[in-house]
Design an enzyme around this catalytic site. Structure first.
Site, mmCIF file in Angstrom:
data_model
loop_
_atom_site.group_PDB
_atom_site.id
_atom_site.type_symbol
_atom_site.label_atom_id
_atom_site.label_comp_id
_atom_site.label_asym_id
_atom_site.label_seq_id
_atom_site.Cartn_x
_atom_site.Cartn_y
_atom_site.Cartn_z
ATOM 1 N N ARG A 1 -15.345 -16.564 29.821
ATOM 2 C CA ARG A 1 -14.372 -15.526 29.501
ATOM 3 C C ARG A 1 -13.983 -15.531 28.030
ATOM 4 O O ARG A 1 -13.876 -14.480 27.394
ATOM 5 C CB ARG A 1 -13.124 -15.700 30.369
ATOM 6 N N LYS B 1 -5.322 -3.205 9.505
ATOM 7 C CA LYS B 1 -4.785 -3.045 10.858
ATOM 8 C C LYS B 1 -5.682 -3.804 11.839
ATOM 9 O O LYS B 1 -6.405 -3.228 12.651
ATOM 10 C CB LYS B 1 -4.689 -1.564 11.216
ATOM 11 N N LYS C 1 1.617 2.179 -2.256
ATOM 12 C CA LYS C 1 1.853 3.203 -1.236
ATOM 13 C C LYS C 1 3.258 3.765 -1.376
ATOM 14 O O LYS C 1 4.008 3.402 -2.289
ATOM 15 C CB LYS C 1 1.612 2.612 0.154
ATOM 16 N N GLU D 1 -1.801 5.524 -3.672
ATOM 17 C CA GLU D 1 -1.787 6.550 -2.633
ATOM 18 C C GLU D 1 -1.056 7.782 -3.135
ATOM 19 O O GLU D 1 0.037 7.687 -3.695
ATOM 20 C CB GLU D 1 -1.088 5.999 -1.384
ATOM 21 N N ASP E 1 -3.960 10.819 0.934
ATOM 22 C CA ASP E 1 -3.368 10.646 2.259
ATOM 23 C C ASP E 1 -3.001 11.980 2.882
ATOM 24 O O ASP E 1 -2.223 12.763 2.312
ATOM 25 C CB ASP E 1 -2.118 9.756 2.153
#
Length: 345
Positions: free
Chosen positions: A165, A200, A232, A261, A282
């Site tokens: 597993r 992410k 950002k 950004e 963006d």
């Protein structure tokens, strides 16, 4: 597709529950990625965190793939130890004779792109109690069909079932990411654009997940916050403006690549004037993206982000950007269904 001839591989093992520092590592020696047997100065290993207990050949292959063998070994131990929870595999111990040996095929249940086969070998090697053999039928990055055998492992039956597993969790996860990435890479084929990942990722698995992106034909963005600057919206607010944020980065970390950004076309010229290496566009439409490409005129690399889907990927690529940033490659990719089937003896 013609698969390579299966080649048996003998691996030396580190028993589960031990750490490389507990005793002389079984896998260390000449050629091991830890460097312990390579005549390192004053006996110091080239990897500082731990000595590597994986098979030297396997460790070298992981390193060649851009993975840290020590980190892979740690992940393997964590996965097995989490599953055992300081106990034993009750069902397997009760139903399988201690001296039974079996061969098992790791088989694709659906079509996709495979990634993580050497990681599987690492996981099974830390649970195996004796040397075992693997036959490699495909390589990471290969496209596979339903029913295709990826890897054949021969070992004690108890070891195979106890490690099954944990090994499959990682293999299915990484192969799912590679498969999702391959779909994007195929959609961009023939354009200059490349699909790339974000941060992410699953905590603790970033290096493996970004490796899977590479297996699927994508490229990696930052591995960590220390690789490069990415200014950002929240950085801009905190600094009092995009130009001020940019200047502060340049002053504090001169020479570091800086990406900024923007979400409006009128922000592009000020960012270019500051000397941005890459501009992240963006949530712009394909038409706005094409206009951004015209305005930049090759003075910086361009990356599209937000509102991206496989259906619109080609439109953004045709607009002329260098990259499409797709967080979904790692945060939303479904697993590729792969199973382990013991062979009748």
């Amino acid at each position: 597709m013609t698969s390579p001839q299966p080649q048996p591989v003998d691996l030396t093992l580190l028993p589960v529950g031990t750490r490389p520092g507990d005793a002389e590592p079984a896998g260390c020696g000449d050629g091991c990625a830890c460097g312990a047997g390579d005549g390192a100065a004053d006996g110091q290993a080239t990897l500082d965190a731990l000595e590597c207990g994986l098979d030297p050949g396997l460790a070298a292959e992981l390193a060649a793939d851009g993975l840290d063998p020590v980190q892979v070994e740690d992940i393997a131990h964590l996965a097995i130890e989490e599953d055992l929870d300081q106990g034993t595999d009750i069902t397997t111990v009760a139903t399988v004779p201690e001296d039974a040996v079996a061969a098992g095929d790791l088989t694709a249940r659906e079509a996709g792109t495979v990634a993580g086969l050497r990681v599987v070998e690492a996981v099974l090697s830390v649970v195996a109690t004796e040397e075992f053999e693997v036959e490699r039928h495909v390589a990471d990055g290969d496209r596979v069909a339903p029913g295709q055998v990826l890897l054949t492992v021969t070992a004690r039956t108890r070891d195979l079932l106890t490690g099954e597993r944990s090994a499959l969790n990682l293999l299915c996860r990484l192969s799912g990411i590679a498969t999702a990435t391959r779909a994007w890479a195929d959609a961009l084929a023939g354009t200059r654009a490349r699909v790339r990942d974000t941060r992410k990722t699953t905590p603790g698995l970033r290096a493996l997940e970004k490796y899977a992106v590479r297996c699927g034909g994508g490229v990696n963005h930052r591995m960590s916050l220390s690789d490069a600057a990415l200014i950002k919206d929240n950085h801009i607010v905190a600094a009092g403006g995009v130009a001020e944020a940019f200047r502060r980065v340049r002053e504090e970390f001169p020479g570091v690549p800086v990406e900024v950004e923007v979400d409006r076309l009128d922000q592009i010229e000020p960012v270019l004037a500051e000397g941005a290496d890459l501009i992240l566009l963006d949530n712009l439409t394909p038409a706005q993206t094409a206009e951004a490409v015209r305005l930049v005129a090759g003075r910086a690399a361009l990356e599209s982000s937000g509102r991206l889907t496989l259906a619109t990927a080609r439109a953004y690529a045709d607009a002329g950007v260098d990259y499409l940033a797709v967080g979904a490659l790692t945060h939303s990719a479904p697993i590729l269904d792969i199973g382990l089937d013991l062979k009748a003896r």
